[in-house]
Design a protein around this motif. Structure first.
Motif, PDB file in Angstrom:
ATOM      1  N   LEU A  95       0.822  -1.213   0.000  1.00 30.79           N
ATOM      2  CA  LEU A  95       0.000   0.000   0.000  1.00 30.79           C
ATOM      3  C   LEU A  95       0.855   1.262   0.000  1.00 30.79           C
ATOM      4  CD1 LEU A  95      -2.916  -0.946   2.405  1.00 30.79           C
ATOM      5  CD2 LEU A  95      -3.060  -0.450  -0.039  1.00 30.79           C
ATOM      6  N   ILE A  96       1.943   1.246   0.740  1.00 30.22           N
ATOM      7  CA  ILE A  96       2.856   2.398   0.752  1.00 30.22           C
ATOM      8  C   ILE A  96       3.504   2.580  -0.611  1.00 30.22           C
ATOM      9  CG2 ILE A  96       5.037   3.254   1.702  1.00 30.22           C
ATOM     10  CD1 ILE A  96       4.110   2.046   4.409  1.00 30.22           C
ATOM     11  N   ALA A 112       0.967   3.963  -2.982  1.00 31.00           N
ATOM     12  CA  ALA A 112       0.720   5.380  -2.712  1.00 31.00           C
ATOM     13  C   ALA A 112       1.838   6.250  -3.292  1.00 31.00           C
ATOM     14  CB  ALA A 112       0.588   5.616  -1.213  1.00 31.00           C
ATOM     15  N   SER A 168       1.594   6.267  -7.031  1.00 34.64           N
ATOM     16  CA  SER A 168       0.437   7.070  -7.427  1.00 34.64           C
ATOM     17  C   SER A 168       0.743   8.560  -7.345  1.00 34.64           C
ATOM     18  CB  SER A 168      -0.771   6.738  -6.559  1.00 34.64           C
ATOM     19  OG  SER A 168      -1.173   5.418  -6.768  1.00 34.64           O
TER      20      SER A 168
END
Length: 88
Positions: free
Chosen positions: A28-29, A32, A35
């Motif tokens: 997820l990091i 992120a 992104s």
């Protein structure tokens, strides 16, 4: 003999890693951060730098679902008793 036992534990290690919360948070990091870069350079979303962690995250999420779904179904069939509510 030693190689056979190491090979037998490799799928178990892989499954444990694939269903770990640490891998989920790391992916997820990474997603992120990629992104954030993708907001400036939109080509990032079509590259391996975005699709590889996204694919691993899908595998991770699917493995966690496979691992936890039988227990969740068993719990839902038992109903919510006061003792079960306290255990939550």
């Amino acid at each position: 003999m030693i190689q056979a036992s190491a090979a037998a534990t490799l799928p178990g290690r892989l499954w444990k890693t694939l269903t770990s919360l640490r891998l989920t948070l790391m992916l997820l990091i990474i997603l992120a951060l990629v992104s954030l870069v993708g907001t400036v350079r939109t080509q990032v979303f079509d590259s391996v730098w975005f699709l590889a962690p996204l694919s691993l995250f899908v595998l991770n999420l699917s493995a966690c679902l496979i691992r936890g779904l039988p227990q969740a179904v068993r719990r839902s069939r038992l109903g919510l008793t006061p003792a079960a509510a306290l255990a939550l």
